[in-house]
Enzyme design. Structure first.
Site, PDB file in Angstrom:
ATOM      1  NE  ARG A  16      -2.185  -2.101   3.193  1.00 57.33           N
ATOM      2  CZ  ARG A  16      -2.542  -2.383   4.453  1.00 57.33           C
ATOM      3  NH1 ARG A  16      -3.590  -1.780   4.981  1.00 57.33           N
ATOM      4  NH2 ARG A  16      -1.868  -3.244   5.180  1.00 57.33           N
ATOM      5  CG  ASN A 388      36.287  26.256  -5.421  1.00 54.16           C
ATOM      6  OD1 ASN A 388      35.634  26.811  -6.301  1.00 54.16           O
ATOM      7  ND2 ASN A 388      35.808  25.264  -4.702  1.00 54.16           N
TER       8      ASN A 388
END
Ligand code: UD1
Ligand code: CA
Length: 475
Positions: A16, A388
């Site tokens: 379910r 970076n």
């Protein structure tokens, strides 16, 4: 208390849920459903814990190995019912002491109630004890049929119940304490004569009773505790109930929660007293928040550490260490490895990752700081980018103490800015700046006099410019 074994039944498919994830691995409040159950039983000092797994076996086993390495898993290949799952769990088990059996889909159960069940069971010397609760809507649960003397006669499943039995609101929680030897003797006698053609563990109650066993129903006050999760609606309901329980505990411990309905704190997080949580805030994972901190509104902290009197406003932070008296936000994104030392600030529209900001240093506006160490008392001007990534690899930037990075600087890593150094606004800094120097990395400005009048005649700009003398136009 002689608790020999805990068995958790978790082999069901959870059809379910309509999910690729096995039901017991769905999470609420920072733990999976089975994780909540394992947590609730962890305080009972059982000698061994067995978990019956089936659907999604590999995933469930891997998860259990991670969160409860002491637990042993037992494989149930095909769903044969809770009785069948229990039979498998008992194989090779010494039938001594008490065995506690429960389901893997009841995340709200508390160790307090489990302890209560076991104490009652031992005090009365019962053959079996069944935790029960009065449920205003008992649909789907097994019903408790009591005998004239109020003892438990049998449990009838919803599908097998007649109309009058369906009226009963006392339901089976699916949590049982058994005398292990008696259970071992009776478990082989189950039959599949029911609407589902399965072996029901619940039928063992009647078998034990008929053999002269004593069966105690142990009614608990709060039916919330026994709620099972079978679909996503119940998942959300259980999550909300757990949220309320956690928030109430926190408020009673001295945490201010301005809007408990919109504040979600995982059961794994820790919050000290005199913290204020503003609306729309989620504190998840292993986050800890120290006294005096204010978090929110609309902030998420996942696996973070927040120091005393810090302020986190409208921000999203993961695996960040936010020191004492630090200011974060609004609209700040702190990623893994961010460390903000005491009194520092990561302000509006700032993203940081794998970077340390020293004591009292500030990144106040519109910046990206990645892979860097910044010393103390430094200021990173608005719109500075720590460049970076060269497209292939990440590189590191070091900024010293009391540095002034001019607005809109690009610090192209690897690069070091020495103590007390400056960079000029708008610089692209590709070389180290020694201590005390100013790095200027931009073209010198030149003015082309009279350009607008020549190139943009008839525009508003030209009209505005023409109000000035031709001397000024010539500079
Ligand atoms: C069960 C009880 C019911 C009780 C309810 C409480 C039975 C027959 N019924 O019903 O009386 O009110 O729990 O929530 O026991 N499981 C296995 N293998 C199987 C079947 C189930 O491991 O072959 C596991 C499931 O994963 C689940 C637990 O056992 O964790 C209970 O099974 P479920 O199908 O959810 O039982 P309910 O219909 O809820
Ligand atoms: Ca269930």
């Amino acid at each position: 208390m002689n608790l020999e074994t805990v068995v958790i039944l978790a082999a069901g498919e959870g059809t379910r849920m309509k999910s690729a994830t096995p039901k017991v691995l769905h999470s609420i409040s920072g733990r999976t459903l089975v994780g909540h159950v394992l947590h609730a039983v962890s305080g009972l000092s059982a000698k061994q814990v067995r978990v019956v797994v089936g659907a999604g076996r590999e995933k469930v086993e891997a998860h259990i190995a991670e969160i409860a390495p002491h637990a042993v898993t037992v494989f149930q290949e095909k769903r044969g019912g809770t009785g069948h799952a229990t039979q498998l769990a008992l194989v090779g088990l010494k039938p001594t002491g008490t065995i506690l059996i429960l389901a893997g889909d009841t995340p709200l159960l508390t160790s307090t109630s489990l302890t209560h069940l076991l104490e009652h069971h031992h005090a009365g010397g019962f053959t079996a004890s069944v935790m029960t609760a009065l449920h205003p809507d008992p649909t789907g649960y097994g019903r408790i049929i009591r005998a004239d003397d109020d003892s438990l006669a049998r449990i009838v499943e919803e599908r097998d119940a007649d109309e009058s039995e369906k009226e009963i609101i006392e339901v089976n929680s699916g949590v049982y304490a058994f005398d292990a030897a008696k259970l071992a003797g009776a478990i082989g006698k189950l039959k599949t004569e029911n609407s589902q053609g399965e072996l029901y563990l619940t039928d063992v109650i009647e078998i034990l009773r008929n053999e002269g066993g004593t069966i105690a129903p142990v009614l608990i006050d709060d039916f919330f505790e026994i709620l099972g999760v079978n679909d996503r609606v119940q998942l959300a309901e259980s999550a909300a109930l757990l949220r309320d329980r956690i928030n109430e505990d926190l408020m009673r411990e001295g945490v201010t929660i301005v809007d408990p309905l919109s504040t979600w704190v995982d059961s794994t997080a820790k919050i000290e007293r005199d913290v204020i949580l503003m609306p729309g805030t989620a504190i998840t994972g292993t986050t800890t928040v120290a006294s005096g901190a204010v978090v929110g509104p609309r902030s998420t902290l996942h696996n973070c550490t927040v120091g005393e009197s810090a302020r986190v406003l409208e921000s999203h932070c993961t695996e960040a260490i936010i020191g004492a008296s630090v200011n974060v936000g609004p609209f700040t994104f702190l990623r893994a490895g961010t460390k903000l030392l005491t009194g520092s600030k990561a302000g509006a529209f700032v993203e940081m990752k794998n970077a340390t900001l020293g004591e009292g240093s500030k990144v106040p506006h519109l910046s990206y700081v990645g892979d860097a160490v910044i010393g103390e008392g430094s200021n990173i001007g608005a719109a500075t980018i720590f460049v970076n990534y060269d497209g292939v690899e990440k590189h590191y930037t070091v900024v010293g103490d009391h540095v002034r990075i001019g607005s809109d600087s690009m610090l192209v890593a690897p690069v070091t800015i020495g103590d007390g150094a400056y960079t000029a606004a708008g610089s692209v800094i590709t070389e180290d700046v020694p201590p005390g120097a100013i790095g200027v990395g931009r073209a010198k400005q030149r003015n082309v006099i009279g350009w607008v009048l020549r190139k943009r005649p008839g525009t508003k700009s030209a009209e505005a410019a023409s109000r000035h003398s031709s001397d000024e136009q010539k500079g």
